[in-house]
Motif scaffolding. Structure first.
Motif, PDB file in Angstrom:
ATOM      1  N   THR A   1       0.835  -1.201   0.000  1.00 47.15           N
ATOM      2  CA  THR A   1       0.000   0.000   0.000  1.00 47.15           C
ATOM      3  C   THR A   1       0.873   1.256   0.000  1.00 47.15           C
TER       4      THR A   1
ATOM      5  N   GLY B   1       2.286   1.736  -3.401  1.00 49.12           N
ATOM      6  CA  GLY B   1       1.228   2.236  -4.269  1.00 49.12           C
ATOM      7  C   GLY B   1       0.947   3.708  -4.028  1.00 49.12           C
TER       8      GLY B   1
ATOM      9  N   THR C   1      -5.425   4.009  -2.526  1.00 48.42           N
ATOM     10  CA  THR C   1      -4.676   2.801  -2.203  1.00 48.42           C
ATOM     11  C   THR C   1      -5.262   2.100  -0.983  1.00 48.42           C
TER      12      THR C   1
ATOM     13  N   HIS D   1      -5.117   1.113  -8.636  1.00 49.66           N
ATOM     14  CA  HIS D   1      -5.223   0.920  -7.188  1.00 49.66           C
ATOM     15  C   HIS D   1      -6.633   0.531  -6.774  1.00 49.66           C
TER      16      HIS D   1
ATOM     17  N   LEU E   1      -5.894  -3.134  -6.993  1.00 48.40           N
ATOM     18  CA  LEU E   1      -4.951  -3.646  -5.988  1.00 48.40           C
ATOM     19  C   LEU E   1      -5.498  -3.542  -4.565  1.00 48.40           C
ATOM     20  N   SER E   2      -6.128  -2.401  -4.239  1.00 53.00           N
ATOM     21  CA  SER E   2      -6.583  -2.238  -2.857  1.00 53.00           C
ATOM     22  C   SER E   2      -7.709  -3.216  -2.550  1.00 53.00           C
TER      23      SER E   2
ATOM     24  N   SER F   1       6.777  -5.854  -3.530  1.00 55.11           N
ATOM     25  CA  SER F   1       5.689  -4.873  -3.670  1.00 55.11           C
ATOM     26  C   SER F   1       5.872  -4.052  -4.933  1.00 55.11           C
TER      27      SER F   1
ATOM     28  N   THR G   1       3.359  -4.126  -8.055  1.00 50.81           N
ATOM     29  CA  THR G   1       2.684  -2.895  -8.475  1.00 50.81           C
ATOM     30  C   THR G   1       2.923  -2.633  -9.960  1.00 50.81           C
TER      31      THR G   1
ATOM     32  N   THR H   1       0.054  -2.745 -12.783  1.00 48.29           N
ATOM     33  CA  THR H   1      -0.171  -1.494 -13.505  1.00 48.29           C
ATOM     34  C   THR H   1      -0.221  -1.774 -15.000  1.00 48.29           C
TER      35      THR H   1
END
Lengths: 594, 199
Positions: A74, A77, A114, A140, A143-144, B9, B13, B17
């Motif tokens: 997080t 991000g 995020t 995000h 992802l979140s 991470s 990410t 993305t």
């Protein structure tokens, strides 16, 4: 109350309930690592992702390691999103030439997206470039949400285990969730939304020639762009002709599906799903509403399968559903009452769209707050006081009437533990949950998980009320409704909802930063608490159920749980609610205005 | 451990993305531009080769020859300096400003339609919409305006009323949402009915 309204309500809840076992079973399979019908296509992609991200999916993590994964991802991000928002002017895909965001707005937005809150202190179509929306915010939203469900998967898995220290692999849970659940559902949902009218283009905003051009007055400016004041000190007004309307488009359809499915709620446009290009028709509205409830409802069933106790899951499901439906009924009823302030005009259509009307506006409002979505299709700020109280109540209780993806269920676990604890103490037995004895560690963390967000709501609300510039400069309404605006804002931030009483001008340094911090606390306090609890429970031995074990299913348990939820929330928030919506309701009946 | 988790991470990410932020929206753009080109570009309406608006966004109409949309808190998205972002009034139920706005809207509507002071006015014409761009009004609100438009255009009220009824969209699939009339589409149909009558 019309037949077509009743039919929509029945279809909405009916479809949600009918999809629960189907989607829930599928989700449980995904997180147990079993084969699904999508594996022939997606398994190679999954292996590829593991390879490029250097993940060993079979490597088991302790609860602290798992928590570190969630937190650090997080943070990474948020930092990268902050970077994008602060530099969007120089990045590609910015056909409107929009400038960089201010530091405080970028800070607020980066954490808000995020942490799955998706609170917005801005209007997307005038502030965010296509790059920021798509490569930044939208990523995000995926992802979140996936991180939240991953935590729930770990919670369910850990509760089933005994005498081990590990609770699963975060990266594997995250990858599987995205690949097998969210991306397919997002694609599926975006198709009807595009068909109904959500744009999907990267071109600049087309300029339409107004059918009836008009003239309006604007302040006169000199060569440097400064306003010119007349002899009386007031700005000099000159005529200006308006003959064009910019039509804000963009890749909206692909953005919209994930926003709804993953309880994000951060809209492409300023007014979110009230915007005709974001939510064009009643059918689109129905599908977007259905998208809100599908995964949150299914997560309860998934949890039941993972802990191996479906009866327990259905009892929780019934509690959540009843409280959700109750909030909708009260909101719909209150919103249909006449308002003496604006009599004789009725119903209250201020801040509502014609195609949705009162019923669909209140159903959405209840759904997006009972479930931690936070998108809106009407302006909650303009709802009647008792109707507006319902979304606020859903949020303040802690987003557990299905709640956010993952977090709704693990936040409900805190209330379950408190209920089990209280019931155990009342009859003088050591409290047990799913065959594990509960001790001070579990009780302490459960209270942290509940009171952390509550404190993150009430403390900054009180502080805001003490700051003169906040009171004089950021409120959209005066009187008790002004307090409601502040309370709602910090309540939604601390519970990661993201909807608003949007009259509050939140894009000032104080609100942006304080709301951002409330969002961070509201996100990580429950995640840390949930993982700490199940990490400890996984390492304990399972004890066989005996005659004295209190069952965690059935009417008695359901009613006890409901009681605990209502009492905890009422004790915490009753004074604040009294000073806001309840006082306003009385004053409105007396015809008072502010 | 922290360094390894940080590295993972960052890699995760970046990977997602590319998948969710680049590949997915590009694929869907190709798909929707092919399947639904009209909707994908914003449901744009052109008249005589000129772009006149989006079917989904309201425009300001103030002349007597046109049907009027609902009140807007963001001047229908347009201003001399360009785009105005979507917005409702966000006025609460005890707002004095709301009371003033509603009464002023009702007064102006009654005056424009030559109605007495206490004549009923459809609620959607006095309350501002959520987006400020609501393209629709209720069928009652359209019928309410028929006499004024007909008089201004020198048409019979029956002819205008028939046009309104043609443009009433019922609840979608018979039960979803509320009945409504798209103001821009109706006004363009009116102009089409009486060519050369534009003010």
């Amino acid at each position: 109350m019309h037949a077509h309204e009743i039919l929509q309500i029945i279809l909405f809840f009916g479809l949600g309930i009918a999809l629960t076992p189907i989607v829930g079973r599928y989700m449980a399979k995904v997180f147990k690592g079993e084969r699904t019908f999508l594996h022939p296509i997606l398994a190679p992609v999954e292996r590829f992702v593991y390879r490029v991200t250097r993940t060993d999916p079979n490597h088991e993590m302790t609860w602290l390691h798992y928590l570190a994964g969630v937190c650090i991802m997080t943070v990474v991000g948020a930092v990268s999103l902050f970077g994008i928002l602060m530099t969007q002017q120089w990045l590609p895909l910015n056909p409107q030439g929009l400038p960089n965001l201010s530091w405080h707005l970028a800070f607020n937005t980066a954490w808000s997206f995020t942490c799955n809150a998706d609170w917005q202190s801005y209007s997307g179509e005038g502030v965010m470039s296509y790059f920021s929306q798509t490569v930044g915010l939208s990523v995000h939203q995926f992802l979140s949400g996936a991180a939240g469900i991953a935590v729930l998967a770990a919670v369910g898995r850990a509760l089933k285990r005994a005498s081990v220290k590990s609770i699963g692999n975060f990266w594997a849970d995250l990858t599987r969730c995205l690949l097998y659940i969210v991306i397919p559902l997002s694609i599926l949902w975006s198709i009807p939304l595009a068909w109904q009218g959500c744009p999907q283009t990267w071109k600049a905003y087309p300029a339409a020639h107004l059918v009836e051009a008009y003239t309006t007055q604007v302040p006169k400016t000199d060569d440097k762009g400064n306003a010119v004041n007349g002899a009386d000190g007031k700005p000099v007004m000159v005529d200006a002709r308006v003959d064009t309307q910019l039509i804000p488009v963009g890749p909206v359809a692909s953005f919209e599906a994930c926003k709804q499915i993953f309880t994000n709620g951060g809209g492409w446009y300023g007014v979110n799903s009230a915007h005709p290009l974001e939510n064009p028709t009643p059918l689109a509205n129905f599908l977007e509403m259905l998208a809100i409830i599908v995964i949150p409802m299914a997560q309860v069933y998934m949890f039941g399968l993972m802990i191996g106790n479906k009866k327990h899951a259905w009892t929780i499901f019934a509690v959540m559903l009843s409280l959700f439906v109750l909030s909708f009924i009260v909101a719909w009823w209150a919103e249909s009452q006449p308002n003496p302030v604006t009599a004789p005009f009725h119903p209250n259509l201020e801040g509502k769209e014609t195609r949705f009307g009162v019923m669909n506006s209140t159903l959405w409002g209840a759904a997006c707050t009972a479930i931690d979505n936070g998108s809106v299709n009407s302006m909650h700020d303009s709802w009647m006081p008792l109707a507006g109280l319902m979304p606020m109540w859903n949020i303040l209780v802690g987003e557990i009437f299905f709640g956010g993806v993952g977090c709704g269920m693990y936040c409900m676990m805190f209330h379950i533990l408190i209920a089990v604890f209280i019931a155990g103490l009342m009859i003088g037995r050591t409290p047990e949950y799913l065959g594990k004895k509960l001790g001070a560690w579990e009780a302490t963390w459960a209270v942290v998980g509940v009171l952390g967000p509550n404190a993150a709501c009430l403390i900054p609300t009180a502080m805001s009320c003490m700051i003169p510039s906040v009171i004089s400069g950021t409120l959209g309404n005066n009187g008790p409704h002004g307090l409601s605006e502040i309370l709602y804002a910090y309540g939604e931030a601390a519970n990661n909802n993201g909807s608003a009483f949007a009259g509050l001008n939140a894009n000032v340094p104080w609100h942006d930063v304080a709301l951002g911090i409330a969002i961070i606390i509201g996100r990580f306090a429950p995640i840390a608490a949930a993982l700490a609890i199940v990490g400890r429970l996984a390492s304990k031995k399972t004890v066989e159920a005996s005659v004295g074990t209190l069952p965690t299913h059935g009417w008695t348990f359901g009613l006890t749980l409901t009681g605990v939820i209502v009492i905890v929330a009422a004790l915490t928030f009753f004074p604040a609610i009294c000073l806001g919506p309840l006082v306003e309701h009385g004053l409105m009946l007396a015809g008072r205005t502010f | 451990m922290i360094i390894k988790v940080t590295l993972q991470s960052i890699l995760q990410t970046i990977a997602w993305t590319i998948v969710c932020g680049v590949i997915l929206p590009l694929l869907l753009t190709v798909a929707f531009q092919t399947l639904f080109p009209y909707q994908a570009n914003g449901s744009l309406i052109t008249v005589g080769g000129k772009l006149v608006g989006s079917e989904l966004l309201a425009q300001q109409f103030t002349g007597d020859k046109y049907f009027w949309p609902r009140p807007s808190a963001n001047s229908y998205g347009s201003s001399p300096s360009g785009l105005v972002t979507s917005s409702g009034s966000n006025l609460g139920p005890t707002s004095a400003q709301l009371q003033t706005n509603v009464q002023a809207n009702a007064k102006a509507l009654r005056a424009a339609h030559h109605l007495p002071d206490n004549a009923p006015v459809p609620a959607d014409l006095v309350f501002a919409s959520a987006s400020g761009l609501d393209p629709h009004i209720s069928p009652e609100a359209a019928r309410f305006q028929v006499a004024r438009v007909a008089a201004a255009r020198g048409l019979s009220a029956d002819r205008v009323a028939a046009l309104v009824e043609q443009h009433v969209e019922l609840s979608q699939w018979g039960f979803l949402g509320e009945p409504r009339v798209n103001v821009l589409v109706l006004n363009l149909a009116l102009d089409n009915e009486v060519p050369g009558k534009q003010p």
